[in-house]
Design a protein around this motif. Structure first.
Motif, mmCIF file in Angstrom:
data_model
loop_
_atom_site.group_PDB
_atom_site.id
_atom_site.type_symbol
_atom_site.label_atom_id
_atom_site.label_comp_id
_atom_site.label_asym_id
_atom_site.label_seq_id
_atom_site.Cartn_x
_atom_site.Cartn_y
_atom_site.Cartn_z
ATOM 1 N N SER A 266 67.666 37.171 106.929
ATOM 2 C CA SER A 266 66.721 36.548 106.004
ATOM 3 C C SER A 266 66.992 37.034 104.589
ATOM 4 O O SER A 266 67.278 38.214 104.370
ATOM 5 C CB SER A 266 65.273 36.873 106.407
ATOM 6 N N SER A 267 66.923 36.117 103.635
ATOM 7 C CA SER A 267 67.173 36.443 102.234
ATOM 8 C C SER A 267 66.160 35.694 101.370
ATOM 9 O O SER A 267 65.980 34.483 101.513
ATOM 10 C CB SER A 267 68.601 36.051 101.850
ATOM 11 N N PHE A 268 65.495 36.430 100.463
ATOM 12 C CA PHE A 268 64.499 35.833 99.572
ATOM 13 C C PHE A 268 64.970 35.954 98.127
ATOM 14 O O PHE A 268 65.453 37.005 97.696
ATOM 15 C CB PHE A 268 63.144 36.526 99.714
ATOM 16 N N THR A 269 64.840 34.883 97.374
ATOM 17 C CA THR A 269 65.148 34.893 95.943
ATOM 18 C C THR A 269 64.051 34.146 95.188
ATOM 19 O O THR A 269 63.510 33.149 95.678
ATOM 20 C CB THR A 269 66.504 34.216 95.647
ATOM 21 N N SER B 43 66.728 41.142 100.946
ATOM 22 C CA SER B 43 67.431 40.704 102.150
ATOM 23 C C SER B 43 67.081 41.634 103.299
ATOM 24 O O SER B 43 66.731 42.805 103.088
ATOM 25 C CB SER B 43 68.948 40.688 101.927
ATOM 26 N N GLU B 44 67.215 41.118 104.525
ATOM 27 C CA GLU B 44 66.799 41.874 105.703
ATOM 28 C C GLU B 44 67.525 41.329 106.923
ATOM 29 O O GLU B 44 67.867 40.144 106.999
ATOM 30 C CB GLU B 44 65.280 41.752 105.892
ATOM 31 N N ILE B 45 67.792 42.213 107.868
ATOM 32 C CA ILE B 45 68.394 41.829 109.147
ATOM 33 C C ILE B 45 67.449 42.241 110.254
ATOM 34 O O ILE B 45 66.978 43.382 110.294
ATOM 35 C CB ILE B 45 69.764 42.498 109.347
ATOM 36 N N ILE C 110 62.839 27.964 103.307
ATOM 37 C CA ILE C 110 61.380 27.888 103.385
ATOM 38 C C ILE C 110 60.803 28.398 102.073
ATOM 39 O O ILE C 110 61.220 29.445 101.564
ATOM 40 C CB ILE C 110 60.838 28.730 104.559
ATOM 41 N N GLU C 111 59.845 27.660 101.508
ATOM 42 C CA GLU C 111 59.171 28.130 100.304
ATOM 43 C C GLU C 111 58.234 29.281 100.655
ATOM 44 O O GLU C 111 57.440 29.189 101.593
ATOM 45 C CB GLU C 111 58.382 26.991 99.654
ATOM 46 N N SER C 112 58.339 30.386 99.894
ATOM 47 C CA SER C 112 57.539 31.574 100.163
ATOM 48 C C SER C 112 57.005 32.125 98.854
ATOM 49 O O SER C 112 57.546 31.859 97.772
ATOM 50 C CB SER C 112 58.375 32.634 100.882
ATOM 51 N N LEU C 113 55.960 32.919 98.963
ATOM 52 C CA LEU C 113 55.339 33.519 97.789
ATOM 53 C C LEU C 113 56.105 34.766 97.379
ATOM 54 O O LEU C 113 56.405 35.632 98.209
ATOM 55 C CB LEU C 113 53.880 33.889 98.097
ATOM 56 N N VAL D 243 62.135 31.120 97.411
ATOM 57 C CA VAL D 243 62.788 30.491 98.558
ATOM 58 C C VAL D 243 63.282 31.573 99.513
ATOM 59 O O VAL D 243 63.963 32.520 99.102
ATOM 60 C CB VAL D 243 63.979 29.606 98.128
ATOM 61 N N THR D 244 62.917 31.442 100.783
ATOM 62 C CA THR D 244 63.415 32.312 101.843
ATOM 63 C C THR D 244 64.425 31.525 102.675
ATOM 64 O O THR D 244 64.128 30.420 103.127
ATOM 65 C CB THR D 244 62.280 32.808 102.754
ATOM 66 N N ARG D 245 65.603 32.099 102.875
ATOM 67 C CA ARG D 245 66.645 31.482 103.693
ATOM 68 C C ARG D 245 66.800 32.277 104.985
ATOM 69 O O ARG D 245 66.949 33.502 104.948
ATOM 70 C CB ARG D 245 67.966 31.426 102.929
ATOM 71 N N LEU D 246 66.754 31.566 106.101
ATOM 72 C CA LEU D 246 66.882 32.182 107.429
ATOM 73 C C LEU D 246 68.141 31.661 108.093
ATOM 74 O O LEU D 246 68.369 30.454 108.153
ATOM 75 C CB LEU D 246 65.675 31.863 108.299
ATOM 76 N N LEU D 247 68.948 32.571 108.599
ATOM 77 C CA LEU D 247 70.161 32.210 109.333
ATOM 78 C C LEU D 247 70.134 32.896 110.683
ATOM 79 O O LEU D 247 70.114 34.130 110.769
ATOM 80 C CB LEU D 247 71.410 32.634 108.543
ATOM 81 N N LEU D 248 70.094 32.101 111.750
ATOM 82 C CA LEU D 248 70.115 32.615 113.112
ATOM 83 C C LEU D 248 71.562 32.560 113.603
ATOM 84 O O LEU D 248 72.125 31.469 113.742
ATOM 85 C CB LEU D 248 69.226 31.789 114.036
#
Length: 451
Positions: A66-69, A78-80, A37-40, A49-54
């Protein structure tokens, strides 16, 4: 927010959505790709870019990784987040840290948990950090990094405050060396935090685990509504004994809507209990639990059974949620709250303990060590020997509430292999049951004096 809200809606749509939403964590699963997902970017205010893995961690719970770069400034984060349900009770872990090995204990800290070190008057408040799976040393490192982050600005604005914080940071760094013993307390009203026991399945003398009922303020902080107690008349209570009640809930495995059945049952020569059973049509998960339908007894009960014959394993057993189980020959103890309340046989309870120990997530995969795996294997073999009738042990049920029961095969005569003791509860046991703060006498006198 829409991306994080999707799991809850998809889980309510039906079996297909709930089953495919959280896939088991596996390196061989090529279809398990994160959503992008594109994020600010909050550092340079450009698009990142934010990547989400469920995913579902085996034997633990469902999580959202979730990981943002940001390709512009190379900032990353990164966050859990836990995707599981809030537990019925809160949990408080008290660890006496005595050596450097204790700093390597794995810790699951949710964002609503509070971490404290009383010796330094240090506290990490709830909702001040994101949830993390780390070690005790890693938790302290995060606190140190947070304090050092704004030190340059503090030195320019107030040198005295910055100097005091530098001194405190030095104390935190010395804390990691464990020059002297200190206490680490992790209090989580959601019940989803964890501190590793490296001696599992044996008891950890340095770690105390206490379960408690949430206060109204804690429930409100978690976004839960406090349930209002409703009194029932004697006639309605009689009707409940002849009726199976059903209420809606969510499956603890896939979070799909499910139904829980509840029934009042009278156990002969004992008391009334409440049996609750949940069956999920989506994933097929089934669970059951037994709760005492009576009051807390004036005295605690300790039942000791010497298992000498395979027929002893067929005895009916009622283990309440306040009961502690011990097997002295194996140096094993199952604390209050573990496995919940159960009405089964002695063999069934031993198999439940066997499954609970074998599925400990911190002794499997990358988290395990050869010594831990060998201890679990040896302990599992001894449990199996008890189930097969090859090993004679003493089985102890210690319930300070007095609501546990073990069948007497010689009733109404005394059982030569079973000893039942009644004892006065300690102050700590009354505190765990919430009895020290209860006042059930003298209301009329107090009301008359106030008037």
């Amino acid at each position: 927010m829409s991306a994080l809200g999707a799991p809850g809606r998809a889980a309510e749509e039906g079996p297909a959505a709930a089953g495919g939403l959280f896939r088991p964590l596996s390196a061989e699963d090529e279809e398990q790709l994160p959503a992008e997902i594109e994020s600010l970017c909050m550092a340079c205010y450009r698009q990142g870019v934010t990547r989400l893995l469920l995913t579902r961690i085996p034997f633990f719970k469902e999580i959202i990784v979730s990981s943002f770069t940001c390709s512009s400034c190379n900032w990353s984060n990164s966050e859990i987040q836990s995707a599981g349900r809030i537990q019925d009770q809160g949990v408080c872990y008290t660890l006496s840290v005595r050596n450097r090995q204790d700093m390597n204990r794995e810790v699951v800290k949710t964002d609503c948990a509070t971490a404290r070190v009383p010796e330094l008057d240090f506290e990490i408040p709830a909702f001040s950090q994101k949830g993390a799976l780390t070690t005790l040393e890693g938790l302290i490192d995060r606190a140190i990094a947070g304090l050092e982050q704004d030190q340059p600005g503090r030195r320019a604005a107030d040198a005295d405050v910055a100097e005091k914080i530098d001194a405190f940071i030095f104390k935190l760094k010395r804390l990691k060396e464990v020059d002297s013993a200190f206490t680490f307390i992790l209090d989580d009203p959601s019940g989803n935090s964890f501190v590793e026991n490296p001696y599992a399945p044996q008891r950890d003398e340095a770690l105390v685990v206490a379960h408690y009922w949430r206060t109204a303020q804690q429930a409100a902080a978690l976004g839960m509504e406090a349930e209002e107690s409703k009194g029932n008349s004697v006639d309605s209570a009689e009707d409940l004994r002849n009726e199976v009640l059903q209420f809606s809930t969510n499956c603890p495995e896939c979070n799909a809507p499910a139904a829980t059945n509840m029934k009042l049952v009278q156990i002969p020569h004992f008391k009334e209990v409440i049996i609750m059973a949940t069956s999920c049509d989506s994933c097929g998960h089934r669970t059951n639990e037994v709760k005492s339908g009576g009051a807390i007894e004036p005295l605690g009960t300790k039942i000791t059974l010497h298992v000498t014959d395979p027929s002893d394993l067929t005895r009916d057993i009622l283990k309440s949620e306040t009961c502690r189980v011990e097997i002295p020959e194996l140096d094993f103890e199952l604390g209050m709250g573990a496995l919940g309340g159960k009405f089964t046989t002695l063999e069934g309870l031993l198999k439940d303990i066997q499954d609970l120990v074998a599925k400990n997530p911190f002794t499997l995969g990358d988290s395990s060590t050869p010594d831990q795996a060998e201890k679990l294997r040896a302990f599992g073999q001894k449990l199996q020997q008890i189930i097969d009738g090859q090993l004679r042990v003493h089985f102890v049920l210690d319930d300070p509430a007095g609501n546990s029961y073990l069948q007497n095969l010689y009733a109404p005569e005394e059982d030569p292999e079973m000893r039942v003791e009644r004892y006065e509860r300690l102050f700590e046991q009354n505190e765990a049951l919430g009895l020290n703060d209860m006042k059930t006498e003298g209301y009329e006198a107090d009301g008359a004096s106030q008037s």
